[in-house]
Design an enzyme around this catalytic site. Structure first.
Site, PDB file in Angstrom:
ATOM      1  N   LYS A 159       2.865 -12.677  -5.759  1.00 21.99           N
ATOM      2  CA  LYS A 159       3.062 -11.945  -4.509  1.00 21.99           C
ATOM      3  C   LYS A 159       2.634 -12.828  -3.346  1.00 21.99           C
ATOM      4  CE  LYS A 159      -1.471 -11.001  -3.486  1.00 21.99           C
ATOM      5  NZ  LYS A 159      -2.180 -11.564  -2.303  1.00 21.99           N
TER       6      LYS A 159
ATOM      7  N   ASP B 272      -6.563  -6.712  -6.411  1.00 24.54           N
ATOM      8  CA  ASP B 272      -5.105  -6.877  -6.345  1.00 24.54           C
ATOM      9  C   ASP B 272      -4.377  -6.285  -7.546  1.00 24.54           C
ATOM     10  OD1 ASP B 272      -5.237  -8.129  -3.918  1.00 24.54           O
ATOM     11  OD2 ASP B 272      -4.897 -10.153  -4.679  1.00 24.54           O
TER      12      ASP B 272
END
Length: 289
Positions: A12, A137
């Site tokens: 990401k 995350d």
């Protein structure tokens, strides 16, 4: 290896990162948009009937007790009292320590894949709760959609993003996320922003200034990339990225770095890079409901 099933663990990027405050326990309050990329690691998983959880191949520099994939599998087994075990290893492509979420994504993929392979049928909400115990995350990758992120990273709201092409460069420097967040120079009072402001590109990365002061190689990469478009750092770095008009343009610029080595001398270190499209959804999104 024989009988292993392969599962993707996408990287990401943070399209921006604002630090808007700090809690009494020291955790920083942030706003960001996390975007999934069509690039990442591959997690190899083979279920075992004897209940053992084993790492088939070691990751250089990552002791087994710190391996997020092993921790994820053991946490899931403990939480569910499953009789199953698993063999696991990871083919790494996402740069380690680049702010691209590689280890967190690997752990999320383990939780999602074993949820199906062990026939646990845990809800996405329950998996996200487990993921939060592994790292800030991890819940995002289990959430499985591009997200507007707030709080300490646990508040996730789906956001629709246009198709896009990205060039990501990673200078070979090791950045301590903890040291960057602890820096006296870091501003922690950015005014809260809105999705509307983000869509008008009225955003930035609050960590960039501090990282660039301490790691000139990151500053060099950002400055060099800005000739093509607005370049930004992902998370606390060291990876930086720029949106490109097409795959052809991205690959042409990447060749200037990896083949012609235009940037290495300026940055003073080795630089790796890759091109990736933005994803709209995690490839394993259907593995939880």
């Amino acid at each position: 290896m024989q009988d292993f099933q392969l599962f993707p663990a996408p990287a990401k990027i943070n399209l921006f990162l604002h630090i808007i405050g700090r809690r009494s326990d020291g955790y920083h309050l942030l706003q960001s948009v996390f975007r999934l990329l069509e690039f990442g690691d591959t997690v190899h998983i083979r279920p075992r009937k004897d209940g053992l959880i084993q790492r088939s191949l070691a990751i250089q520099g990552v002791p087994e007790e710190q391996d997020l994939c092993m921790r994820a599998a053991k946490l899931l087994k403990q939480h569910t009292n499953s009789k199953w075990g698993t063999d696991i290893f990871v083919t790494k492509r996402t740069p380690m320590g680049g702010g691209l979420g590689g280890g967190s994504s690997d752990a999320a993929t383990v939780l999602l894949a074993l949820n199906r392979l062990w026939q646990l049928d845990l809800s996405r909400t329950e998996l996200i709760s487990l993921g939060l115990q592994l790292g800030a995350d991890v819940p995002f990758f289990i959430f499985g959609e591009n997200a507007w992120v707030e709080g300490i990273g646990e508040k996730l709201q789906s956001i629709q993003l246009p198709s896009a092409h990205y060039l990501v460069l990673t200078p070979q420097v090791h950045i301590s996320t903890a040291e960057i967040f602890a820096s006296r120079e870091l501003t922690r009072n950015t005014n809260p922003t809105t999705i509307a402001a983000f869509l008008r590109d009225l955003v930035h990365n609050d960590l960039e200034t501090v990282v660039c002061q301490q790691y000139p190689a990151v500053a060099s990469c950002l400055e060099w990339l800005t000739q093509f478009s607005q370049a930004r750092m992902s998370g606390s770095g060291a990876s930086v990225f720029v949106e490109m008009q097409s795959q052809e343009e991205a690959e042409a610029v990447l060749a200037r770095v990896t083949e012609r080595r235009e940037l290495q001398e300026i940055a003073g270190c080795e630089i790796s890079g890759f091109y990736a499209k933005g994803l709209h959804q995690h490839p394993l999104h259907s593995f939880a409901t």
